[in-house]
Design a protein around this motif. Structure first.
Motif, PDB file in Angstrom:
ATOM      1  N   LYS A 284       0.864  -1.167   0.000  1.00 37.95           N
ATOM      2  CA  LYS A 284       0.000   0.000   0.000  1.00 37.95           C
ATOM      3  C   LYS A 284       0.905   1.223   0.000  1.00 37.95           C
ATOM      4  CE  LYS A 284      -3.719   0.002   2.289  1.00 37.95           C
ATOM      5  NZ  LYS A 284      -4.723  -0.008   3.346  1.00 37.95           N
ATOM      6  N   THR A 285       0.664   2.124  -0.922  1.00 37.56           N
ATOM      7  CA  THR A 285       1.512   3.295  -1.073  1.00 37.56           C
ATOM      8  C   THR A 285       0.686   4.563  -0.948  1.00 37.56           C
ATOM      9  OG1 THR A 285       2.940   2.067  -2.572  1.00 37.56           O
ATOM     10  CG2 THR A 285       3.127   4.455  -2.608  1.00 37.56           C
TER      11      THR A 285
ATOM     12  N   ALA B 183      -2.252  17.550  -0.164  1.00 40.20           N
ATOM     13  CA  ALA B 183      -2.480  16.820   1.081  1.00 40.20           C
ATOM     14  C   ALA B 183      -2.895  15.400   0.737  1.00 40.20           C
ATOM     15  CB  ALA B 183      -3.560  17.496   1.911  1.00 40.20           C
ATOM     16  N   THR B 184      -2.288  14.413   1.389  1.00 35.61           N
ATOM     17  CA  THR B 184      -2.588  13.013   1.123  1.00 35.61           C
ATOM     18  C   THR B 184      -3.312  12.423   2.317  1.00 35.61           C
ATOM     19  OG1 THR B 184      -0.604  12.841  -0.233  1.00 35.61           O
ATOM     20  CG2 THR B 184      -1.577  10.784   0.535  1.00 35.61           C
ATOM     21  N   ASN B 185      -4.466  11.812   2.065  1.00 33.52           N
ATOM     22  CA  ASN B 185      -5.249  11.170   3.116  1.00 33.52           C
ATOM     23  C   ASN B 185      -4.727   9.751   3.325  1.00 33.52           C
ATOM     24  OD1 ASN B 185      -7.146  10.273   4.893  1.00 33.52           O
ATOM     25  ND2 ASN B 185      -8.852  10.316   3.456  1.00 33.52           N
ATOM     26  N   VAL B 186      -4.149   9.480   4.496  1.00 32.63           N
ATOM     27  CA  VAL B 186      -3.600   8.163   4.783  1.00 32.63           C
ATOM     28  C   VAL B 186      -4.461   7.378   5.770  1.00 32.63           C
ATOM     29  CG1 VAL B 186      -1.243   8.877   4.260  1.00 32.63           C
ATOM     30  CG2 VAL B 186      -2.093   9.071   6.589  1.00 32.63           C
ATOM     31  N   TYR B 187      -5.643   7.871   6.079  1.00 29.62           N
ATOM     32  CA  TYR B 187      -6.528   7.174   7.006  1.00 29.62           C
ATOM     33  C   TYR B 187      -7.105   5.938   6.326  1.00 29.62           C
ATOM     34  CZ  TYR B 187     -10.565   6.100   9.882  1.00 29.62           C
ATOM     35  OH  TYR B 187     -11.492   5.448  10.654  1.00 29.62           O
TER      36      TYR B 187
END
Length: 75
Positions: free
Chosen positions: A34-35, A56-60
């Protein structure tokens, strides 16, 4: 049927990657990952250019377990 291959550029090959030139009947890499990456992270080429004002990257990830890799055939 033979393949005609032009110019190629391989920057890196991972541990479970497949590099195939020409004909193939069955290719089966066995890896899962998963990246998370922001805007412009996977640009390719010799001179990549990106113009991002805000990224902005959502990593939730609410999943407890992600899918697994199923192996087909014997290696």
């Amino acid at each position: 049927m033979p393949a005609i291959i032009g110019n190629i550029k391989i920057v890196s090959v991972g541990s479970s990657a497949i590099v195939q030139f020409g004909d193939a009947i069955f290719l089966s890499p066995s890896s899962a990952s998963k990246t998370f990456a922001g805007a412009g992270s996977f640009l390719t080429g010799d001179l990549p250019t990106t113009n991002n004002g805000l990224s902005a990257t959502n990593v939730y990830d609410p999943d407890a377990v992600d899918g697994s890799v199923s192996k087909v055939g014997s290696t």
